[in-house]
Design an enzyme around this catalytic site. Structure first.
Site, PDB file in Angstrom:
ATOM      1  N   GLY B  10       0.811  -1.221   0.000  1.00  0.00           N
ATOM      2  CA  GLY B  10       0.000   0.000   0.000  1.00  0.00           C
ATOM      3  C   GLY B  10       0.841   1.265   0.000  1.00  0.00           C
ATOM      4  O   GLY B  10       0.511   2.247   0.654  1.00  0.00           O
ATOM      5  N   GLY B  11       1.946   1.244  -0.736  1.00  0.00           N
ATOM      6  CA  GLY B  11       2.682   2.488  -0.986  1.00  0.00           C
ATOM      7  C   GLY B  11       1.999   3.251  -2.107  1.00  0.00           C
ATOM      8  O   GLY B  11       0.855   2.951  -2.475  1.00  0.00           O
ATOM      9  N   LEU B  12       2.696   4.217  -2.666  1.00  0.00           N
ATOM     10  CA  LEU B  12       2.088   5.050  -3.713  1.00  0.00           C
ATOM     11  C   LEU B  12       1.523   4.224  -4.857  1.00  0.00           C
ATOM     12  O   LEU B  12       0.408   4.462  -5.314  1.00  0.00           O
ATOM     13  CB  LEU B  12       3.137   5.996  -4.298  1.00  0.00           C
ATOM     14  N   GLY B  14       0.695   0.924  -5.063  1.00  0.00           N
ATOM     15  CA  GLY B  14      -0.429   0.062  -4.684  1.00  0.00           C
ATOM     16  C   GLY B  14      -1.695   0.855  -4.442  1.00  0.00           C
ATOM     17  O   GLY B  14      -2.792   0.448  -4.839  1.00  0.00           O
ATOM     18  N   HIS B 235      22.794   6.159  -3.471  1.00  0.00           N
ATOM     19  CA  HIS B 235      22.530   7.593  -3.329  1.00  0.00           C
ATOM     20  C   HIS B 235      23.785   8.260  -2.781  1.00  0.00           C
ATOM     21  O   HIS B 235      24.353   7.798  -1.796  1.00  0.00           O
ATOM     22  CB  HIS B 235      21.352   7.821  -2.386  1.00  0.00           C
ATOM     23  N   SER B 249      18.456  14.444   1.324  1.00  0.00           N
ATOM     24  CA  SER B 249      17.869  14.603  -0.005  1.00  0.00           C
ATOM     25  C   SER B 249      18.767  15.289  -1.030  1.00  0.00           C
ATOM     26  O   SER B 249      19.543  16.183  -0.705  1.00  0.00           O
ATOM     27  CB  SER B 249      16.586  15.416   0.114  1.00  0.00           C
ATOM     28  N   ARG B 284      22.932  10.585  -9.726  1.00  0.00           N
ATOM     29  CA  ARG B 284      23.393   9.936  -8.511  1.00  0.00           C
ATOM     30  C   ARG B 284      24.547   8.963  -8.722  1.00  0.00           C
ATOM     31  O   ARG B 284      25.464   8.900  -7.914  1.00  0.00           O
ATOM     32  CB  ARG B 284      22.213   9.210  -7.858  1.00  0.00           C
ATOM     33  N   GLU B 375       8.347   0.296  -7.262  1.00  0.00           N
ATOM     34  CA  GLU B 375       9.776  -0.041  -7.221  1.00  0.00           C
ATOM     35  C   GLU B 375      10.021  -1.532  -7.395  1.00  0.00           C
ATOM     36  O   GLU B 375      11.091  -1.949  -7.837  1.00  0.00           O
ATOM     37  CB  GLU B 375      10.428   0.454  -5.909  1.00  0.00           C
ATOM     38  N   LEU B 391       8.904   8.958  -7.246  1.00  0.00           N
ATOM     39  CA  LEU B 391       7.514   9.242  -6.865  1.00  0.00           C
ATOM     40  C   LEU B 391       6.649   9.244  -8.114  1.00  0.00           C
ATOM     41  O   LEU B 391       5.493   8.813  -8.100  1.00  0.00           O
ATOM     42  CB  LEU B 391       7.417  10.588  -6.132  1.00  0.00           C
TER      43      LEU B 391
END
Lengths: 252, 583
Positions: B10-12, B14, B235, B249, B284, B375, B391
């Site tokens: 249930g992340g973005l 899902g 990163h 960030s 990155r 992802e 995102l």
């Protein structure tokens, strides 16, 4: 260094299940700089042995992000509800006492059931009613950047429950909805589209366990790890609810 | 009858898929091993890319597309990327309507900032917790559907396996209640996995503890292909920590942060010197390699340690507060220094997996009826992901997988229904495995073994890869897999047994570590995040191909092969961030 390795001493309140009797166990973890409570619990997992050398199970707790954004690892540390990942050992008096936030039902050890907080968001209709996720060929209204900044402040609420644990009016004998959901109500009511259904949200807070159950103890604003000005927004909301109640009376 | 889709995660991605399914009249059973509002998407800080062109730079959607493909070193499916970059501005408008508190300009419009690998301002943001804000918006919308009865959440349930019917079509899953430990089988018309990345395979990284890749590994062991697993994003700027490396960030550099170390007693802004065109805002992979080189090869890290400075102290505090607030607090809180006054100390860390479950452009896996989204899939980023594109890909993939899941549920060749007997058999098999874990009685501790897995993977399969080291690493991981059999559980409780579940996840993590290591060993070139000094250049002739890893039951090792992908829109060209990008 010739001296013995520095240890961190924990006294952890444990409970095997929702209806079991609590007991305590003591643990020691090797000190290292920047150590926090979650990292200490992880060390215990690698070798779950008490301070007295008795084999035991590792304490159960909830954690995800370890960056103080997800809200999962809230527990009571030395008497104060807070995020365990951001609780640095260097800032804590020893022995460090860990306990579950007993405002909520205990699942096991430090893990608690915060379902009620998510259910509260249903009660206050904590969303902006949009027609759908499709395109509407129309931009959302512009917003005053200062209003948007306030919205951002409140929207950082991570449903951790520190405010619920700190609030004297949230407990098993009360049905008070609690500070978190009240803050969220204000958030959705201040949004330019969200405010279309402001009345519904205000009405929901007039019922039993609504905003009238707030005793204004001001504990929540002190407890909030995100420094959300909860009492300010609850006061504003209270005025709105009162206005709405009057309006309801005249419109009967 | 209503179509029933199971969404795992249930992340973005899902949640976006769930919304689309509800809007199309379907029903969703949403499985997650945490409340979905605590999913890892909320750790994304810097922003989400979309061409809004509100800064007078004549930004174009094509430029976003080209930056993404170029940044990904020409390994991403170009038609898929085009779909994503085209949709980006519309998705931002959707989020704006849903009430995401985006940071705004003085005139109340959505503000934009710079991000790596892009010359134009294209990154929308909500302070420094953009992922949290986007996740919450979708969480709220899904809650409204939950109230209407279209969504049933199974939170604190762990996905174990998919169930296939006799035609080999995925028609359900087995999952376990993480408190009652009950194992149950569920029917579905389509199953979407949206279970995020495998960061925990590397132990300490920027991921949440829940990002263990266990679900991905489980379906891989059931026949799903993994695409491009060797491409792991490191990163460049994280705060090293013993429990986790906390992300600092890319927005820090987007807002003017400079990276430096002392050289001959003077600050050396090495990124600015090495890459004059992009400076601190190189992608990155490029920044991480440069920091690694400066620290490891040139031994110029702070006090001889693997650290460099990330400096914001020259920027007015008020500006920093407004644009970056939250993460500066985090640095102060965890490190103790104030980044407004002194330079931060950072080092690269494992962060994101470009690779994942292979999917077609509609997010179908090679197992009919099983889809992957977010992802956990391999789509969109090629060999390196641009900051603020995750995102976007998470959200966009959900807008593709959701409707496709409904199409499949209505029109797909789904074959026979699962019988009660099928469900019972699947659940019983998982129960037997679980009971066996509960009885494990060897000398090894699962958490200690996980620590060792992370150490070896971090050492050999990150920034610089060497074939003989990869061979060694592969053998070491195989030994760890063997040692897994000798784990002894300290907790045999039948209630909320985290150790037993972790032990099951760990085996899946070890199997996935073999996939990453083997795929890295086989790719003899350097491309994006995959760098070998022995093969320092990109070899398009041999390797402009998608890596496919297939599970071999007999050896428990992956079989690696390569397939072509769609690169019909722009021709590959050399990637060089020392100069401005040419088209």
């Amino acid at each position: 260094m010739a001296e013995a390795k520095k240890k961190v001493h924990f006294i952890i309140e444990r409970q095997d299940g929702p209806n079991s009797k609590p007991y305590t166990e003591e643990f020691e973890v090797d000190y290292r700089p920047a150590l926090n409570v979650v990292a200490s619990l992880m060390e215990i997992q690698k070798n779950p042995v008490t301070k007295d050398g008795k084999k035991t199970t590792a304490p159960v707790w909830e954690c995800n992000c370890l960056e103080k954004v997800c809200g999962a690892c809230m527990m009571v540390i030395n008497g104060k509800a807070q995020q365990a990942c951001a609780a640095l050992i260097d800032h804590l008096e020893q022995p460090i006492r860990l306990a579950p936030a007993r405002t909520f039902p205990v699942i096991r050890d430090l893990a608690i059931d915060r379902t009620v907080m998510f259910e509260n968001l249903k009660r206050i209709q904590g969303w902006v009613k949009v027609d759908g996720s499709w395109e509407v060929h129309n931009d959302a209204p512009r917003q005053n950047p200062r209003t948007a900044a306030t919205a951002y402040e409140i929207s950082r609420c991570m449903t951790c429950g520190c405010c619920m644990e700190a609030c004297p009016n949230v407990n098993s004998g009360s049905d008070f909805i609690g500070p978190a959901a009240l803050g969220q109500t204000h958030l959705f009511n201040m949004h330019p589209i969200g405010e279309y259904f402001k009345e519904d949200r205000l009405n929901a807070l007039m019922d039993k366990g609504g905003i009238a159950s707030c005793g204004n103890s001001q504990n929540c604003v002190e407890a909030c790890p995100k420094e959300i000005k909860l009492t300010t927004y609850i006061a504003k909301l209270n005025r709105e609810v009162n206005k709405q109640a009057l309006k309801n009376m005249f419109n009967k | 009858m209503k179509k029933k889709i199971i969404v795992v995660g249930g992340g973005l991605s899902g949640l976006m898929a769930t919304l689309k399914i509800c809007e199309a009249g379907g029903e969703v059973e949403l499985f997650s091993y945490c409340p979905v509002k605590r999913s890892h998407s909320l750790c994304a800080q810097g922003g989400m890319n979309a061409c809004m062109d509100t800064k007078g730079e004549n930004d174009t959607v094509y430029e976003h597309f080209d930056d993404t493909v170029y940044g990904g070193d020409f390994l991403a499916d170009q038609t898929a990327v085009q779909g994503m970059t085209d949709a980006a501005p519309k998705l931002i408008k959707m989020f704006d309507r849903m009430g995401v508190p985006f940071t705004r300009t003085a005139e109340g419009m959505l503000d934009l900032r710079n991000f790596g690998g892009q010359k134009n301002k294209r990154t929308l943001f909500s302070g420094s917790t953009t992922g949290q804000q986007l996740l919450y918006a979708l969480d709220e919308q899904v809650r409204a559907w939950e109230l209407k009865g279209a969504v049933k959440k199974y939170e604190f349930w762990e996905f174990i396996k998919i169930i296939k019917n006799k035609e080999g079509v995925c028609r359900g899953i087995v999952a376990q209640d993480m408190n009652a430990m009950e194992i149950r089988a569920f029917r579905a018309d389509t199953v979407i996995l949206a279970t995020g990345g495998p960061g925990m395979v590397f132990g300490r990284c920027t991921a949440s503890t829940i990002c263990n890749g266990s679900a991905v590994s489980a379906v891989y062991q059931q026949g799903a292909y993994i695409g491009n697993p060797e491409f792991i994003q490191i990163h460049p700027t994280a705060i090293p920590g013993s429990d986790k490396n906390r992300l600092m960030s890319e927005a820090c550099r987007g807002e003017g942060g400079r990276v430096w170390v002392y050289k001959d007693g003077k600050p050396w802004y090495f990124l600015e010197e090495m890459y004059p065109a992009y400076g601190n805002l190189v992608p990155r992979d490029v920044a991480s390699r440069a920091i690694y080189d400066v620290c490891v090869n040139q031994k110029l890290g702070i006090n001889g340690e693997n650290r460099v400075y990330l400096d914001l102290s020259h920027i007015p505090a008020e500006y920093l507060e407004r644009k970056l607030g939250g993460i500066l607090e985090m640095y102060s809180e965890f490190v103790g220094d104030d980044p407004r006054k002194v330079p931060m100390q950072i080092y690269p860390s494992v962060h994101y997996s470009m690779g994942g479950i292979w999917v077609d452009i509609k997010h179908n896996t090679n197992i009919p009826g099983l889809m992957a989204s977010g992802e956990c899939d391999y789509q969109y980023h090629g060999a390196n992901r641009l900051g603020a594109n995750s995102l976007l890909s998470a959200t966009y993939s959900g807008t593709v997988s959701g409707p496709e899941a409904m199409r499949w549920a209505k029109e797909g060749e789904r074959g026979s229904e699962l019988t009660d007997e099928d469900l019972k058999k699947a659940a019983d098999a998982c129960r037997a495995e679980y009971e066996a874990i509960l009885k494990m009685d060897g000398p090894e501790n699962a958490h200690q073994l996980h620590h060792e897995l992370g150490d070896v993977m971090n050492k050999y399969v990150t920034i610089e890869r060497v074939n003989k080291d990869l061979d060694y690493c592969f053998d070491e991981v195989k030994k760890i897999l063997k040692r897994w059999d000798n784990i002894g559980l300290t907790d045999r409780s039948s209630w909320s047994n985290q150790e037993a579940m972790f032990t099951r996840q760990l085996r899946n993590m070890i199997i996935y570590a073999l996939v990453v290591t083997k795929a890295a060993r086989m790719r003899d070139e350097s491309r994006g995040a995959h760098y070998k000094r022995e093969f320092p250049t990109r070899d398009d002739e041999r390797f402009m191909k998608t890596t496919i890893a297939e599970y071999d039951q007999a050896t428990e090792e992956p079989k690696i092969s390569y397939i072509d992908f769609d690169h019909s829109l722009v021709k590959p060209r050399a990637r060089n961030y020392a100069v401005a990008k040419k088209e």
